[in-house]
Design a protein around this motif. Structure first.
Motif, short mmCIF file in Angstrom:
data_model
loop_
_atom_site.label_atom_id
_atom_site.label_comp_id
_atom_site.label_asym_id
_atom_site.label_seq_id
_atom_site.Cartn_x
_atom_site.Cartn_y
_atom_site.Cartn_z
N GLY A 14 -7.33 -13.76 -14.50
CA GLY A 14 -6.03 -14.56 -13.78
C GLY A 14 -6.64 -15.87 -13.33
O GLY A 14 -7.58 -16.40 -13.62
N ARG A 15 -5.86 -16.16 -12.30
CA ARG A 15 -5.78 -17.60 -11.58
C ARG A 15 -7.31 -17.81 -10.80
O ARG A 15 -7.74 -18.78 -11.09
N ILE A 16 -7.77 -16.68 -10.28
CA ILE A 16 -9.14 -16.87 -9.95
C ILE A 16 -10.06 -17.11 -10.86
O ILE A 16 -10.93 -18.14 -10.69
N ILE A 55 -13.31 -7.69 -12.35
CA ILE A 55 -12.75 -6.44 -11.51
C ILE A 55 -11.57 -6.90 -10.98
O ILE A 55 -10.90 -7.95 -10.77
N ARG A 56 -10.59 -5.89 -10.36
CA ARG A 56 -9.51 -6.28 -9.72
C ARG A 56 -9.67 -6.97 -8.33
O ARG A 56 -10.92 -6.72 -7.99
N ALA A 57 -8.95 -7.89 -8.18
CA ALA A 57 -9.05 -8.79 -6.83
C ALA A 57 -9.28 -7.91 -5.69
O ALA A 57 -10.41 -8.57 -5.10
N THR A 58 -8.72 -6.84 -5.68
CA THR A 58 -9.05 -6.18 -4.15
C THR A 58 -10.43 -5.46 -4.04
O THR A 58 -10.66 -5.03 -3.00
N ALA A 74 -13.26 -14.06 -3.72
CA ALA A 74 -11.83 -13.13 -3.25
C ALA A 74 -11.04 -14.10 -2.51
O ALA A 74 -11.47 -14.95 -1.64
N GLY A 75 -9.69 -13.81 -2.52
CA GLY A 75 -8.76 -14.55 -1.42
C GLY A 75 -8.98 -14.18 -0.39
O GLY A 75 -9.29 -12.84 -0.08
N LYS A 76 -8.62 -15.18 0.60
CA LYS A 76 -8.58 -14.84 1.88
C LYS A 76 -7.62 -13.48 2.24
O LYS A 76 -7.88 -12.72 3.15
N ASP A 77 -6.59 -13.19 1.57
CA ASP A 77 -5.74 -12.16 1.71
C ASP A 77 -6.61 -10.90 1.51
O ASP A 77 -6.54 -9.95 2.52
N VAL A 78 -7.30 -10.84 0.65
CA VAL A 78 -8.01 -9.78 0.18
C VAL A 78 -9.29 -9.49 1.43
O VAL A 78 -9.46 -8.54 1.65
N LEU A 79 -9.79 -10.57 1.52
CA LEU A 79 -10.90 -10.56 2.61
C LEU A 79 -10.37 -9.89 4.26
O LEU A 79 -11.19 -9.14 4.63
N ILE A 95 -9.27 -22.80 -4.18
CA ILE A 95 -8.63 -22.46 -5.27
C ILE A 95 -7.78 -21.31 -4.95
O ILE A 95 -7.79 -20.59 -4.01
N ALA A 96 -6.83 -20.89 -6.06
CA ALA A 96 -5.92 -19.93 -5.85
C ALA A 96 -5.05 -20.06 -4.56
O ALA A 96 -4.99 -19.21 -3.89
N LYS A 97 -4.53 -21.09 -4.42
CA LYS A 97 -4.06 -21.38 -3.09
C LYS A 97 -2.58 -20.82 -3.12
O LYS A 97 -1.83 -21.33 -3.84
N CYS A 98 -2.16 -20.43 -2.24
CA CYS A 98 -0.77 -19.80 -1.65
C CYS A 98 -0.66 -19.59 -0.36
O CYS A 98 -1.61 -19.92 0.44
N ARG A 99 0.31 -18.86 0.07
CA ARG A 99 0.46 -18.44 1.63
C ARG A 99 1.02 -17.47 1.76
O ARG A 99 1.76 -16.65 0.94
N THR A 124 4.58 -3.91 2.03
CA THR A 124 3.68 -4.66 1.92
C THR A 124 2.36 -4.04 1.28
O THR A 124 2.19 -2.84 1.67
N LYS A 125 1.72 -4.98 0.68
CA LYS A 125 0.27 -4.45 0.22
C LYS A 125 -0.95 -4.85 1.34
O LYS A 125 -1.88 -4.49 1.25
N TYR A 126 -0.36 -6.01 2.42
CA TYR A 126 -1.32 -6.29 3.27
C TYR A 126 -0.93 -5.64 4.71
O TYR A 126 -0.42 -6.46 5.45
N ASP A 164 4.22 -10.88 1.79
CA ASP A 164 3.75 -11.08 0.54
C ASP A 164 3.11 -12.49 0.32
O ASP A 164 3.44 -13.37 1.22
N LEU A 165 2.48 -12.70 -0.64
CA LEU A 165 1.96 -14.13 -1.13
C LEU A 165 3.08 -14.68 -1.95
O LEU A 165 3.72 -14.14 -2.69
N VAL A 166 3.38 -16.15 -1.67
CA VAL A 166 4.09 -17.01 -2.44
C VAL A 166 3.13 -18.24 -2.71
O VAL A 166 2.35 -18.56 -1.90
N SER A 167 3.69 -18.71 -3.67
CA SER A 167 3.23 -20.22 -4.12
C SER A 167 4.29 -21.20 -4.29
O SER A 167 4.88 -21.78 -3.56
N SER A 168 5.05 -20.91 -5.56
CA SER A 168 6.23 -21.76 -5.81
C SER A 168 7.39 -21.20 -4.99
O SER A 168 8.28 -21.92 -4.76
#
Ligand code: ADP
Ligand code: MG
Length: 217
Positions: A14-16, A55-58, A74-79, A95-99, A124-126, A164-168
């Protein structure tokens, strides 16, 4: 365990993966297959000394932590959720920027609930990020761990809010949710196994340098 003397880089589909391709190209690395169409979990590249594991992002921090992959993205969320222990994190790849945000159903008065000191339920997942966020606000919340589609939870009465994560924001809007609080800006980082960095320094450092030179602001 099979020995591979080269570089094993862990990526998620995917995006990563998509957004890592230009960085790989800058390091002279081109995957020979597309993970979206291939069923292989280990992908070769144009360089015999570089392979990719998909592999799966997590799971990315775990593979790198144990040295099953020398590097990963890996995303900061996952880290944050993983804890990041033992991982060298030399670069924010931007990259893979969101909030990460708190969202509630349109019409739910989140601010009033906060003022009242209401105990709200948050899906949440987080878990780690959410726990830290609400603790820093002095809020008591019940966290409900989900693994996907957080947006559904408030619509069916499982939770009052989600983290959760959002971008748009398109998915939130499509499900009648609104963002009420920003928690954290998220982007993906390069993570490196510390032992690999020492043992394979001559292989890894040029890749790290090439990535560093290719980061877009
Ligand atoms: P999964 O489907 O395995 O849960 P995703 O593919 O949704 O994971 O996300 C993988 C990573 O991409 C996340 O850890 C996060 O860092 C980043 N990401 C997630 N959602 C977005 C988004 N909407 N925009 C940009 N990056 C995102
Ligand atoms: Mg996804």
């Amino acid at each position: 365990m099979t020995e591979f003397g080269g570089i094993t880089l862990a990526l998620s589909k995917g995006r990563i993966f998509e957004e890592t391709l230009p960085l790989l190209a800058a390091a002279g690395i081109v995957p020979t297959e597309d993970p979206e169409t291939s069923r292989k979990l280990i992908l070769a590249t144009n360089r015999p000394d570089v392979r990719l594991v998909i592999i799966r992002a997590t799971d990315t921090p775990t593979y790198v932590q144990y040295g099953a992959a020398d590097m990963g993205i890996a995303g900061k969320d996952v880290l944050i959720e993983h804890g990041g222990a033992d991982l060298y994190q030399p670069l924010d790849l931007n990259i893979a920027k969101c909030r990460m945000c708190v969202a509630v159903p349109r019409g739910f008065d989140y601010e009033a609930a906060v003022r009242r000191g209401a105990r709200i339920r948050v899906a949440t997942k987080y878990i780690q990020t959410a726990r830290d966020h609400f603790a820093s606000k002095g809020m008591h919340v019940d966290l409900i761990k989900l693994y996907g589609s957080m947006e559904l939870a408030p619509l069916v009465g499982l939770a009052d809010a989600i983290v959760d994560l959002v971008s748009s924001g398109g998915t939130l809007r499509a499900n009648g949710l609104v963002e009420v609080e920003d928690i954290l800006a998220v982007s993906s980082r390069l993570i490196v196994n510390q032992a690999s960095l020492k043992l394979k320094h001559d292989l890894l450092q040029p890749v790290i340098d090439a990535f560093a030179g290719a980061i877009k602001p």
